[in-house]
Design a protein around this motif. Sequence first.
Motif, PDB file in Angstrom:
ATOM      1  N   VAL A 164     -14.788  -0.592 -18.850  1.00 29.71           N
ATOM      2  CA  VAL A 164     -15.937   0.066 -18.214  1.00 29.71           C
ATOM      3  C   VAL A 164     -16.019   1.491 -18.744  1.00 29.71           C
ATOM      4  O   VAL A 164     -15.006   2.193 -18.838  1.00 29.71           O
ATOM      5  CB  VAL A 164     -15.802   0.083 -16.681  1.00 29.71           C
ATOM      6  N   GLY A 165     -17.227   1.918 -19.106  1.00 30.92           N
ATOM      7  CA  GLY A 165     -17.396   3.261 -19.629  1.00 30.92           C
ATOM      8  C   GLY A 165     -18.699   3.892 -19.181  1.00 30.92           C
ATOM      9  O   GLY A 165     -19.614   3.213 -18.680  1.00 30.92           O
ATOM     10  N   GLU A 188     -10.297   5.252 -18.741  1.00 29.27           N
ATOM     11  CA  GLU A 188      -9.206   4.661 -17.964  1.00 29.27           C
ATOM     12  C   GLU A 188      -8.653   3.367 -18.544  1.00 29.27           C
ATOM     13  O   GLU A 188      -7.544   2.959 -18.195  1.00 29.27           O
ATOM     14  CB  GLU A 188      -9.676   4.394 -16.528  1.00 29.27           C
ATOM     15  N   PHE A 189      -9.404   2.719 -19.413  1.00 29.42           N
ATOM     16  CA  PHE A 189      -9.026   1.399 -19.895  1.00 29.42           C
ATOM     17  C   PHE A 189      -8.375   1.455 -21.269  1.00 29.42           C
ATOM     18  O   PHE A 189      -8.717   2.285 -22.110  1.00 29.42           O
ATOM     19  CB  PHE A 189     -10.259   0.488 -19.974  1.00 29.42           C
ATOM     20  N   THR A 199     -18.961  -9.483 -28.238  1.00 33.00           N
ATOM     21  CA  THR A 199     -18.831  -9.046 -26.853  1.00 33.00           C
ATOM     22  C   THR A 199     -20.019  -9.481 -26.005  1.00 33.00           C
ATOM     23  O   THR A 199     -21.016  -9.993 -26.512  1.00 33.00           O
ATOM     24  CB  THR A 199     -18.721  -7.505 -26.771  1.00 33.00           C
ATOM     25  N   LYS A 200     -19.890  -9.233 -24.729  1.00 31.15           N
ATOM     26  CA  LYS A 200     -21.012  -9.263 -23.806  1.00 31.15           C
ATOM     27  C   LYS A 200     -21.043  -7.905 -23.111  1.00 31.15           C
ATOM     28  O   LYS A 200     -19.995  -7.333 -22.819  1.00 31.15           O
ATOM     29  CB  LYS A 200     -20.870 -10.387 -22.783  1.00 31.15           C
ATOM     30  N   THR A 201     -22.233  -7.400 -22.883  1.00 32.62           N
ATOM     31  CA  THR A 201     -22.387  -6.089 -22.264  1.00 32.62           C
ATOM     32  C   THR A 201     -23.139  -6.245 -20.945  1.00 32.62           C
ATOM     33  O   THR A 201     -24.175  -6.916 -20.884  1.00 32.62           O
ATOM     34  CB  THR A 201     -23.148  -5.131 -23.201  1.00 32.62           C
ATOM     35  N   ILE A 202     -22.586  -5.646 -19.902  1.00 34.34           N
ATOM     36  CA  ILE A 202     -23.185  -5.753 -18.572  1.00 34.34           C
ATOM     37  C   ILE A 202     -23.840  -4.421 -18.214  1.00 34.34           C
ATOM     38  O   ILE A 202     -23.177  -3.385 -18.161  1.00 34.34           O
ATOM     39  CB  ILE A 202     -22.141  -6.127 -17.513  1.00 34.34           C
ATOM     40  N   ILE A 203     -25.140  -4.476 -17.999  1.00 35.72           N
ATOM     41  CA  ILE A 203     -25.916  -3.294 -17.623  1.00 35.72           C
ATOM     42  C   ILE A 203     -26.626  -3.598 -16.305  1.00 35.72           C
ATOM     43  O   ILE A 203     -27.452  -4.518 -16.231  1.00 35.72           O
ATOM     44  CB  ILE A 203     -26.960  -2.938 -18.703  1.00 35.72           C
ATOM     45  N   LYS A 204     -26.269  -2.879 -15.269  1.00 39.50           N
ATOM     46  CA  LYS A 204     -26.879  -3.084 -13.938  1.00 39.50           C
ATOM     47  C   LYS A 204     -26.821  -4.548 -13.529  1.00 39.50           C
ATOM     48  O   LYS A 204     -27.822  -5.151 -13.115  1.00 39.50           O
ATOM     49  CB  LYS A 204     -28.322  -2.574 -13.925  1.00 39.50           C
ATOM     50  N   ASP A 205     -25.661  -5.158 -13.685  1.00 45.34           N
ATOM     51  CA  ASP A 205     -25.369  -6.546 -13.284  1.00 45.34           C
ATOM     52  C   ASP A 205     -26.061  -7.591 -14.153  1.00 45.34           C
ATOM     53  O   ASP A 205     -25.956  -8.784 -13.877  1.00 45.34           O
ATOM     54  CB  ASP A 205     -25.742  -6.789 -11.816  1.00 45.34           C
ATOM     55  N   GLN A 243     -20.335  -2.129 -18.599  1.00 49.51           N
ATOM     56  CA  GLN A 243     -19.129  -2.926 -18.820  1.00 49.51           C
ATOM     57  C   GLN A 243     -19.254  -3.699 -20.135  1.00 49.51           C
ATOM     58  O   GLN A 243     -20.326  -4.201 -20.460  1.00 49.51           O
ATOM     59  CB  GLN A 243     -18.942  -3.917 -17.672  1.00 49.51           C
ATOM     60  N   ILE A 244     -18.127  -3.785 -20.849  1.00 52.46           N
ATOM     61  CA  ILE A 244     -18.095  -4.562 -22.086  1.00 52.46           C
ATOM     62  C   ILE A 244     -17.001  -5.615 -21.982  1.00 52.46           C
ATOM     63  O   ILE A 244     -15.841  -5.293 -21.702  1.00 52.46           O
ATOM     64  CB  ILE A 244     -17.860  -3.669 -23.315  1.00 52.46           C
ATOM     65  N   ILE A 245     -17.380  -6.863 -22.202  1.00 55.31           N
ATOM     66  CA  ILE A 245     -16.452  -7.993 -22.167  1.00 55.31           C
ATOM     67  C   ILE A 245     -16.135  -8.392 -23.600  1.00 55.31           C
ATOM     68  O   ILE A 245     -17.040  -8.668 -24.390  1.00 55.31           O
ATOM     69  CB  ILE A 245     -17.087  -9.180 -21.418  1.00 55.31           C
ATOM     70  N   PHE A 246     -14.848  -8.447 -23.943  1.00 53.09           N
ATOM     71  CA  PHE A 246     -14.428  -8.761 -25.311  1.00 53.09           C
ATOM     72  C   PHE A 246     -14.116 -10.251 -25.450  1.00 53.09           C
ATOM     73  O   PHE A 246     -13.321 -10.802 -24.697  1.00 53.09           O
ATOM     74  CB  PHE A 246     -13.207  -7.928 -25.697  1.00 53.09           C
ATOM     75  N   ILE A 247     -14.746 -10.862 -26.463  1.00 50.51           N
ATOM     76  CA  ILE A 247     -14.604 -12.299 -26.679  1.00 50.51           C
ATOM     77  C   ILE A 247     -13.744 -12.608 -27.900  1.00 50.51           C
ATOM     78  O   ILE A 247     -12.811 -13.405 -27.848  1.00 50.51           O
ATOM     79  CB  ILE A 247     -15.987 -12.954 -26.816  1.00 50.51           C
TER      80      ILE A 247
END
Length: 279
Positions: A164-165, A188-189, A199-205, A243-247
């Motif tokens: 999360v950034g 923090e991560f 990746t997948k990127t989460i913006i406002k859910d 949020q960024i999800i790494f695949i």
Amino acid sequence: MKKSYSTLVNKKDITSIAIGGFDGMHIAHQQLFKQLDKNGAIVAIESGYSNLTPKSFRQEYTNLPVYYYVLDNIKHLEGEEFIKLLKEEFPNLKKIVVGFDFCFGKNRKYNTTGLKNLFDGEVVVVDEVCNNKLAIHSRFIRDFIKQGDIKKANEFLGKEYKIVGQVIKGQGLGKKSFVPTINLLVEEFLLPKEGVYITKTIIKDEIFNSVTFLGHRVTTDGSFAVETHILNKNIHNAIGKIQIIFIDKIRDNEKFNSFEKLKNQINEDINISLKYFDK
């Protein structure tokens, strides 16, 4: 989005707890949580070194309430004092679940045997959990991430690694000369090895397929960046936390002799990501 149960559950209702650091909330941790009853809770000892699921981010990966105890505030306690604290905090506590290597008390001189001797309720000790004969520990997952082996890290986590950034202003070259990106400050991560990732990127859910670069911009200004490109969609004026999800990893970071070669490689990275999501 993070769940928040700790403030909604009365500690007097808790009858079983799992105790540990629980950074990562990985497969082995989940085995401990399975031993809890319906009035169970998680006691996370916060050492300050958690960077897979720092601070309250652990709550996202469980439906159980999570209570946080700062290690520096309790590490001086003798074993009897630690158990007394738990029984005061959770007056109806009947069961404690820990891992096989659990230690507690001043100078970590008490182990699972000491816990069984000091606590008058049930103590469940969960054996080491392995994946293909390799023990699942947070430190190994950190090593995988630092090596860029995201697939192995995800396998041990039992989920896809996520950071999360905060959105920040970039150097402005992407939109003008390459492809538009969202730039992040991540504090923090633990960051994966420098390179390019599917990746997948989460913006406002809302979840978007993406390709993400992190590392030093060795072809341009040399500064460190975390920047994500949303595939097949223009995102304007993103703000706040993302949020960024790494695949999976596409390639290591590398220096190119010209902007044209960098642009061609970026397009190739995007094509690889598009093919992955089109599977």
